[in-house]
Design an enzyme around this catalytic site. Structure first.
Site, PDB file in Angstrom:
ATOM      1  N   GLU A 254       0.307 -13.885  -4.569  1.00  0.00           N
ATOM      2  CA  GLU A 254      -0.304 -13.550  -3.268  1.00  0.00           C
ATOM      3  C   GLU A 254      -0.712 -12.088  -3.350  1.00  0.00           C
ATOM      4  O   GLU A 254       0.093 -11.193  -3.105  1.00  0.00           O
ATOM      5  CB  GLU A 254       0.725 -13.744  -2.140  1.00  0.00           C
ATOM      6  CG  GLU A 254       1.254 -15.163  -2.004  1.00  0.00           C
ATOM      7  CD  GLU A 254       0.270 -16.094  -1.319  1.00  0.00           C
ATOM      8  OE1 GLU A 254      -0.744 -15.622  -0.759  1.00  0.00           O
ATOM      9  OE2 GLU A 254       0.521 -17.318  -1.360  1.00  0.00           O
ATOM     10  N   CYS A 288      -2.563  -7.675   4.209  1.00  0.00           N
ATOM     11  CA  CYS A 288      -3.408  -8.228   3.134  1.00  0.00           C
ATOM     12  C   CYS A 288      -4.638  -8.881   3.746  1.00  0.00           C
ATOM     13  O   CYS A 288      -5.680  -8.979   3.102  1.00  0.00           O
ATOM     14  CB  CYS A 288      -2.609  -9.214   2.301  1.00  0.00           C
ATOM     15  SG  CYS A 288      -1.771 -10.438   3.284  1.00  0.00           S
TER      16      CYS A 288
HETATM   17  P1  NAD Z   1       2.619  -3.342  -5.140  1.00  0.00           P
HETATM   18  O1  NAD Z   1       1.832  -4.223  -6.056  1.00  0.00           O
HETATM   19  O2  NAD Z   1       2.655  -1.898  -5.414  1.00  0.00           O
HETATM   20  O3  NAD Z   1       4.154  -3.829  -5.133  1.00  0.00           O
HETATM   21  C1  NAD Z   1       4.511  -5.139  -4.761  1.00  0.00           C
HETATM   22  C2  NAD Z   1       5.820  -5.525  -5.423  1.00  0.00           C
HETATM   23  O4  NAD Z   1       5.615  -5.726  -6.823  1.00  0.00           O
HETATM   24  C3  NAD Z   1       6.918  -4.475  -5.298  1.00  0.00           C
HETATM   25  O5  NAD Z   1       8.137  -5.140  -5.047  1.00  0.00           O
HETATM   26  C4  NAD Z   1       6.928  -3.838  -6.673  1.00  0.00           C
HETATM   27  O6  NAD Z   1       8.150  -3.253  -7.027  1.00  0.00           O
HETATM   28  C5  NAD Z   1       6.612  -5.031  -7.552  1.00  0.00           C
HETATM   29  N1  NAD Z   1       6.050  -4.724  -8.873  1.00  0.00           N
HETATM   30  C6  NAD Z   1       5.119  -3.782  -9.174  1.00  0.00           C
HETATM   31  N2  NAD Z   1       4.820  -3.839 -10.476  1.00  0.00           N
HETATM   32  C7  NAD Z   1       5.575  -4.831 -11.024  1.00  0.00           C
HETATM   33  C8  NAD Z   1       5.713  -5.373 -12.327  1.00  0.00           C
HETATM   34  N3  NAD Z   1       5.018  -4.893 -13.360  1.00  0.00           N
HETATM   35  N4  NAD Z   1       6.579  -6.379 -12.512  1.00  0.00           N
HETATM   36  C9  NAD Z   1       7.280  -6.892 -11.487  1.00  0.00           C
HETATM   37  N5  NAD Z   1       7.205  -6.424 -10.222  1.00  0.00           N
HETATM   38  C10 NAD Z   1       6.367  -5.395  -9.999  1.00  0.00           C
HETATM   39  O7  NAD Z   1       2.091  -3.647  -3.657  1.00  0.00           O
HETATM   40  P2  NAD Z   1       2.420  -2.892  -2.276  1.00  0.00           P
HETATM   41  O8  NAD Z   1       1.750  -1.567  -2.263  1.00  0.00           O
HETATM   42  O9  NAD Z   1       3.884  -2.977  -1.982  1.00  0.00           O
HETATM   43  O10 NAD Z   1       1.690  -3.868  -1.225  1.00  0.00           O
HETATM   44  C11 NAD Z   1       0.334  -3.794  -0.888  1.00  0.00           C
HETATM   45  C12 NAD Z   1      -0.460  -4.846  -1.631  1.00  0.00           C
HETATM   46  O11 NAD Z   1       0.095  -6.133  -1.417  1.00  0.00           O
HETATM   47  C13 NAD Z   1      -1.896  -4.947  -1.126  1.00  0.00           C
HETATM   48  O12 NAD Z   1      -2.749  -5.096  -2.219  1.00  0.00           O
HETATM   49  C14 NAD Z   1      -1.870  -6.209  -0.267  1.00  0.00           C
HETATM   50  O13 NAD Z   1      -3.129  -6.829  -0.111  1.00  0.00           O
HETATM   51  C15 NAD Z   1      -0.910  -7.058  -1.026  1.00  0.00           C
HETATM   52  N6  NAD Z   1      -0.333  -8.099  -0.183  1.00  0.00           N
HETATM   53  C16 NAD Z   1      -0.765  -9.386  -0.356  1.00  0.00           C
HETATM   54  C17 NAD Z   1      -0.279 -10.401   0.458  1.00  0.00           C
HETATM   55  C18 NAD Z   1      -0.760 -11.824   0.307  1.00  0.00           C
HETATM   56  O14 NAD Z   1      -0.096 -12.692   0.847  1.00  0.00           O
HETATM   57  N7  NAD Z   1      -1.868 -12.079  -0.366  1.00  0.00           N
HETATM   58  C19 NAD Z   1       0.684 -10.097   1.428  1.00  0.00           C
HETATM   59  C20 NAD Z   1       1.129  -8.781   1.559  1.00  0.00           C
HETATM   60  C21 NAD Z   1       0.605  -7.795   0.739  1.00  0.00           C
END
Ligand code: NAD
Length: 500
Positions: A254, A288
């Site tokens: 997601e 998102c």
């Molecule tokens: P992010 O990608 O920085 O982090 C999200 C999660 O992924 C965190 O828990 C982080 O620790 C983890 N993570 C990061 N790199 C990783 C890796 N290499 N391996 C495993 N885990 C890892 O995102 P953010 O800044 O917290 O959130 C914002 C983003 O999330 C925006 O792009 C938004 O659109 C998206 N989002 C999408 C949805 C959806 O349902 N499509 C919902 C909410 C947020």
């Protein structure tokens, strides 16, 4: 309530709040509110082994009994709604009603999952062979790793956990390192539900691990965690997805969105303006599904921009704890800097900007407060095609619906979309095979604020995953096709002869 009162109301202990080294900051004023204990990478094998052991017991429990745990979880969430909602406000910076709304979403998915626990339906299939029966059964899959983003710090976990639990899967949750407190508070609520449920819940059924990417990676790399549901940026999904696939696990991704609204000449502009403002500036543009691109017919574009500029000018920006505030802070100063940089890039591409400045008066000092930006663009440039996680709304024009749909689809992301029109031909075309290419397509409703009853997710760089309602539960189970021969013959399919 001040920070201390909000934290005290959640019942988090001193050890939970200050027993570690991971600093947690409130977006409200940038204050450090806790230092929580991180999970060490060396602890991860034991966490995963515990989850596997829990799976062996949990999968044997009838699904309606598993649903009972989720029913109790829903009750506990109802009882804690106010405190947990306030903590979401403190830790993620959401305004009060959105913090509460997020907890309501958790309650809703619990109700949904309880019903589902008696409806994990398979199929019976007509066999081509006499005396044969074919059927399809859904079985529990195994531990489900949930990696979640900061902007829905608790709801995303519940979408996954409520379904995974009724489907027979234990859960290991790694929340965003920016929002571990809400996760710890949820685990306390979960623990209360497990205690009330009794001995049928195996130890380690739902576990929480805290840390950054490396802790997430431990889940992503483990063959013993067959499902990885990861919510976050497309950058993260681009790393996580292939790694899970390479070890034959199942990713549910997601990721980012770049959501658009087409406003047609027949649109009810009063309604459109309200929908645009909520979906573009609500949650300070950090959903998102936030509206990021407005594709307005040339005949109404100017009027629409004028009305929006007026509405934007009167929006109350400030402390998210105050009931009159509609726009709270961005998550941190980094997010604010990225927003300002993108606005500069858009300007260089010919963008005409209204708003989009840092706000420092009448807001708590230390937080990253911004005016939402309206940016009229000459065309859809590379900057517009990127997701910027902040309240920037790019305005584009169009002449024909075909052109509008082309602009709407011409971005790498495919999460949410909508059209405002009173013309049924336009509405149905937008929803048809030649219309929006997104996982969500709405008519006369903005792109954000989905209900839990529908499957949630998107295409292309949004990752293709589906969570929450409809038949998203199938992503948490394995499908088994069975053929039973109750005849005394052994006919082969397709009329193949193989006589010994
Ligand atoms: P992010 O990608 O920085 O982090 C999200 C999660 O992924 C965190 O828990 C982080 O620790 C983890 N993570 C990061 N790199 C990783 C890796 N290499 N391996 C495993 N885990 C890892 O995102 P953010 O800044 O917290 O959130 C914002 C983003 O999330 C925006 O792009 C938004 O659109 C998206 N989002 C999408 C949805 C959806 O349902 N499509 C919902 C909410 C947020």
């Amino acid at each position: 309530m001040n920070h201390h009162d909000i934290l005290a109301a959640t019942g988090l202990s001193e050890q939970e709040l200050n027993g570690g080294t991971l600093a947690v900051f409130s977006p409200i004023d940038g204050a450090e509110i806790a230092k929580v204990k991180e999970t060490a990478a060396s602890e991860m094998p034991a966490v995963i082994a515990k989850s596997q052991a829990a799976f062996k017991a949990w999968r044997k429990l009838p699904a309606p009994r598993r649903g009972e745990l989720v029913r109790i979880l829903g009750e506990e969430l109802r009882a804690s709604k106010k405190e947990l909602g306030a903590l979401v406000t403190l830790e993620a910076g959401k305004i009060v009603s959105e913090g509460l709304g997020e907890v309501q979403e958790m309650i809703d998915i619990c109700d949904f999952a309880v019903g589902l626990s008696r409806q994990l339906y398979g199929l019976t299939i007509a066999s081509e062979r006499p005396g044969h029966k074919m059927s399809e059964t859904w079985h529990p899959m195994g531990p489900c790793g949930v990696i979640s983003a900061f902007n829905f710090p608790v709801a995303v976990w519940s979408w996954n956990a409520a379904l995974a639990l009724v489907c027979g899967d234990p859960v290991i949750w790694k929340p965003s390192e920016k929002t571990p407190l809400t996760a710890i508070a949820c685990m306390k609520i979960m623990d209360r539900a497990v205690k009330r449920f009794g001995a049928d819940a195996p130890e380690g059924l739902v576990q929480l691990v805290i840390g950054g990417a490396e802790i997430g990676e431990a889940l992503v790399a483990s063959k013993d965690v067959p499902i990885i549901s990861a919510t976050g940026s497309t950058r993260m999904g681009g790393i996580v997805g292939p790694k899970v696939m390479a070890r034959w696990g199942r990713p549910i991704l997601e990721l980012g969105g770049n959501n658009a609204m087409i406003v047609a000449p027949s649109a009810d502009l009063d309604m459109a303006v309200r929908a645009i403002v909520f979906s573009a500036v609500g949650t300070a543009g950090q959903r998102c599904t936030s509206l990021r691109r407005l594709i307005a017919h040339h005949s109404i574009r100017e009027e629409l921009v004028e009305r929006l500029a007026k509405a934007y000018a009167s929006l109350p920006i400030g402390d998210p704890r105050q009931s009159t505030t509609l726009i709270g802070p961005l998550v941190d100063h980094g997010a604010r800097d990225r927003m300002l940089a993108q606005i500069e890039k858009a300007k260089a591409e010919g963008g005409k900007v209204q708003g989009g400045r840092t706000v420092t008066t009448n807001v708590p000092q230390g937080g990253a407060y911004v005016e939402p930006a309206l940016v009229e663009m000459p065309r859809q440039t590379d900057t517009v095609r990127e997701e910027t996680f902040a309240p920037i709304l790019y305005v584009l024009g169009y002449d024909t619906l075909e052109e509008a749909i082309e602009i709407q689809n011409d971005v790498p992301q495919g999460l949410s979309s909508c059209i405002f029109t009173l013309n049924v031909r336009e509405a149905e075309t937008f929803l048809s095979a030649v219309g929006s290419d997104c996982g969500i397509a709405n008519v006369n409703i903005g792109p954000s604020g989905a209900e839990i009853g529908g499957a949630f997710g998107g295409e292309k760089e949004t990752g293709g995953g589906r969570e929450s309602g409809s038949d998203a539960w199938k992503g948490y189970m394995r499908r088994q096709t069975s053929t039973v021969n109750y005849s005394s013959e052994l006919p082969l399919a397709q009329g193949v002869k193989f006589d010994l």
